[in-house]
Design an enzyme around this catalytic site. Structure first.
Site, mmCIF file in Angstrom:
data_model
loop_
_atom_site.group_PDB
_atom_site.id
_atom_site.type_symbol
_atom_site.label_atom_id
_atom_site.label_comp_id
_atom_site.label_asym_id
_atom_site.label_seq_id
_atom_site.Cartn_x
_atom_site.Cartn_y
_atom_site.Cartn_z
ATOM 1 N N ASP A 1 0.803 -1.409 0.358
ATOM 2 C CA ASP A 1 0.165 -0.089 -0.011
ATOM 3 C C ASP A 1 0.991 1.427 0.435
ATOM 4 O O ASP A 1 2.282 1.003 0.034
ATOM 5 C CB ASP A 1 -0.786 0.155 1.190
ATOM 6 C CG ASP A 1 -2.398 1.194 0.914
ATOM 7 O OD1 ASP A 1 -2.093 1.428 0.107
ATOM 8 O OD2 ASP A 1 -3.060 1.094 1.466
ATOM 9 N N HIS A 2 -0.098 2.376 -0.283
ATOM 10 C CA HIS A 2 1.144 3.647 -0.283
ATOM 11 C C HIS A 2 0.616 4.161 1.282
ATOM 12 O O HIS A 2 -0.011 3.898 1.825
ATOM 13 C CB HIS A 2 0.754 4.819 -1.294
ATOM 14 C CG HIS A 2 1.567 4.195 -2.984
ATOM 15 N ND1 HIS A 2 0.573 4.538 -3.838
ATOM 16 C CD2 HIS A 2 1.906 3.397 -3.155
ATOM 17 C CE1 HIS A 2 1.403 3.250 -4.865
ATOM 18 N NE2 HIS A 2 2.252 3.114 -4.194
ATOM 19 N N HIS B 1 -4.707 4.134 0.531
ATOM 20 C CA HIS B 1 -6.070 3.590 -0.389
ATOM 21 C C HIS B 1 -5.732 3.058 -1.943
ATOM 22 O O HIS B 1 -6.120 2.413 -3.049
ATOM 23 C CB HIS B 1 -7.546 4.572 -0.850
ATOM 24 C CG HIS B 1 -7.827 4.856 -0.102
ATOM 25 N ND1 HIS B 1 -8.974 5.834 0.009
ATOM 26 C CD2 HIS B 1 -7.351 5.079 1.815
ATOM 27 C CE1 HIS B 1 -9.213 6.915 1.210
ATOM 28 N NE2 HIS B 1 -8.492 6.467 2.117
ATOM 29 N N HIS B 2 -4.312 2.595 -1.662
ATOM 30 C CA HIS B 2 -3.644 1.620 -2.821
ATOM 31 C C HIS B 2 -3.631 0.018 -2.265
ATOM 32 O O HIS B 2 -2.075 -0.055 -2.936
ATOM 33 C CB HIS B 2 -2.431 2.865 -3.392
ATOM 34 C CG HIS B 2 -2.645 3.756 -3.455
ATOM 35 N ND1 HIS B 2 -2.155 5.043 -3.817
ATOM 36 C CD2 HIS B 2 -3.811 4.293 -4.476
ATOM 37 C CE1 HIS B 2 -2.683 6.235 -4.260
ATOM 38 N NE2 HIS B 2 -4.196 5.893 -4.522
ATOM 39 N N GLN B 3 -3.696 -0.423 -2.121
ATOM 40 C CA GLN B 3 -3.534 -2.519 -1.939
ATOM 41 C C GLN B 3 -3.578 -2.448 -3.501
ATOM 42 O O GLN B 3 -4.233 -2.470 -4.360
ATOM 43 C CB GLN B 3 -4.553 -3.288 -1.410
ATOM 44 C CG GLN B 3 -5.219 -2.388 0.699
ATOM 45 C CD GLN B 3 -5.581 -1.011 0.835
ATOM 46 O OE1 GLN B 3 -7.028 -0.915 -0.362
ATOM 47 N NE2 GLN B 3 -5.330 0.015 1.063
#
Length: 476
Positions: free
Chosen positions: A270-271, A416-418
């Site tokens: 993630d980020h 929100h970047h899984q």
């Protein structure tokens, strides 16, 4: 019976369903757990934050994160046609060319995927590039340049480095999801069936061939056979369904083992963001039809990196965490890490549910990078005291006078970047077919071997476009 069953009507699933209708003669069944996108907040770019923990959000939570103050983190994920594209900040980023070259997968280099991005940008998904930003956003850009960061007019042209005005998936002042752009025009197509409220429970197999899916609507169970099943349930949902269906690390599977794939659910990436918040004595105004985040920058936390590892986002509102407080007039420079070294895992709970452990900040280098990102954001924010964009009187509210490493661990949140949990090379091949079985592919952000440098929405659209290319040239 359908020729194709697509599991998940989110960013990728809508693109896959449309592509299969356009480029095959087959029937398509699209299954989405959420409903249609009737909530007005979805379509108004300024109302993004209203959607978190709404009925359109799965409201996923991690297990307590040891290296982030033992906090349970919220991972917003879309439960609606359009998926997380209906909840996100609408930022259009291709990623860095080195990302795709670094994957080391045939057919997925930058030279291979760059034409797909051009196809997307000239197709249904219109990109907003020309607009008048909030005055505070222009002031942030000017301050970043005074801090030595060059202005980059197009961070999607192959060189990300610099401060930029964002590009958006917005059309006519409304959020433009893949549901609106790709699926909407074909909802009445005779070869398409869309079922909302469909909770897919498991994949069906005959030996090692995937033959269909089983799902429920309310208390009613349904089954559908298919020639090919495409999982587009996202980096959390896709591995979860594989694990529930007997595909994954054999010791962790509750039922019969269909394929022993130890890496299913691993490599969760993630980020991460850390809020740097300023208040101001000048009124911050907001432009209708745009989100609160309108500018960002790509930069390096240290010399010698092959590409930027930081992407601070600039919001025209103060994004206080629940334990914070302050005036409503201000702005947030969200210190962003986009090349994390920490990786986690999605696994089955004893009841068949989810255990999500991103192991955020488990690698000390991630803390080091975020400390540098916070320092950069502070420098830019303090530059808004004056300057060519006018007097703003910016005052730092957070982090304030605290030890930065502790602050990073206490305040870090998801971007929100899984990605990465069904990675190419270990779970799927370059053709996106799941190893060890037939009739089953995965097409979403879970197939990224490493998360791209930047927002993952448009790269997920690219993956879906590529999946359709593969399915129409290399049928199952």
């Amino acid at each position: 019976m359908a020729d194709f069953v697509v599991v998940g009507g989110g960013t990728a699933g809508c693109v896959v369903a449309r592509g299969l209708l356009d480029r095959t003669d087959g029937t398509v069944l699209l299954l989405e757990a959420g409903d249609h996108d009737t909530n007005p907040a979805i379509h108004d770019p300024l109302r993004m934050h209203e959607l978190w923990d709404s009925p359109q959000d799965w409201g996923l939570r991690t297990v307590p994160q040891r290296d982030a103050g033992d906090r349970v983190l919220h991972l917003p994920r879309g439960r609606v046609l359009g998926g997380s594209h209906a909840l996100n900040a609408m930022i259009h980023v291709r990623g860095n060319p080195a990302d795709y070259d670094g994957w080391g997968q045939p057919g997925w280099s930058w030279a291979d995927v760059e034409p797909l991005f051009r196809r997307i940008e000239s197709g249904p998904l219109r990109i907003l590039r020309e607009y008048t930003a909030d005055p505070v956003q222009d002031a942030i850009v000017e301050s970043a340049q005074r801090a030595g960061i060059p202005y980059n007019p197009d961070y999607n042209d192959g060189d990300q480095t610099g401060v930029s005005h964002m590009q958006f998936t917005i059309a006519d002042n409304k959020r433009l999801t893949t549901s609106r752009a790709y699926l909407g025009p074909v909802l009445s197509h005779p070869r398409l069936t869309v079922v909302t409220g469909a909770h897919v429970r498991r994949l069906l197999f005959s030996g090692t061939r995937c033959t269909g899916v089983e799902w429920t609507t309310g208390t009613t169970s349904h089954r559908a056979e298919a020639t090919e099943v495409i999982l587009s349930a996202g980096a959390i949902g896709s591995p979860h369904l594989l694990l529930r269906s007997g595909i994954g690390p054999a010791p962790d599977l509750a039922g019969p083992v269909v394929a022993d794939l130890p890496e299913v659910g691993n490599n969760l990436q993630d980020h991460w963001l850390v809020p740097t918040i300023f208040t101001t004595d000048r009124e911050v105004t907001h432009t209708p039809g745009l989100p609160h985040a309108q500018t960002h920058l790509f930069w390096h936390s240290r010399p010698g990196l092959p590409g930027p590892d930081l992407q601070p986002l600039h919001f025209s509102v103060p994004l206080y965490e629940p334990w914070m407080s302050g005036p409503a007039n201000g702005f947030s420079l969200m210190a962003g890490l986009i090349r994390p070294r920490s990786t986690g895992r999605v696994s089955l709970a004893p009841d068949g549910g989810l255990l999500i452990d991103p192991r955020v900040l488990s690698e000390p280098s991630d803390v080091d990078a975020l400390v540098e990102a916070v320092a950069l954001c502070r420098e830019v924010g303090h530059g808004l005291v004056g300057g060519g964009a006018g007097e703003w009187g910016a005052v730092e509210r957070y982090p304030g006078r605290v030890e930065l490493r502790d602050y990073v661990r206490r305040s870090v949140v998801t971007y929100h970047h899984q990605a990465g949990t069904c990675a190419m090379g270990t779970v799927v091949g370059p053709d996106l077919r799941v190893h060890g079985v037939t009739g089953l592919r995965v097409a979403d952000a879970s197939i990224m071997p490493e998360v791209v440098s930047g927002n993952t929405n448009t790269p997920t659209v690219m993956i879906a476009e590529k999946a359709v290319d593969l399915m129409t040239t290399q049928p199952t």
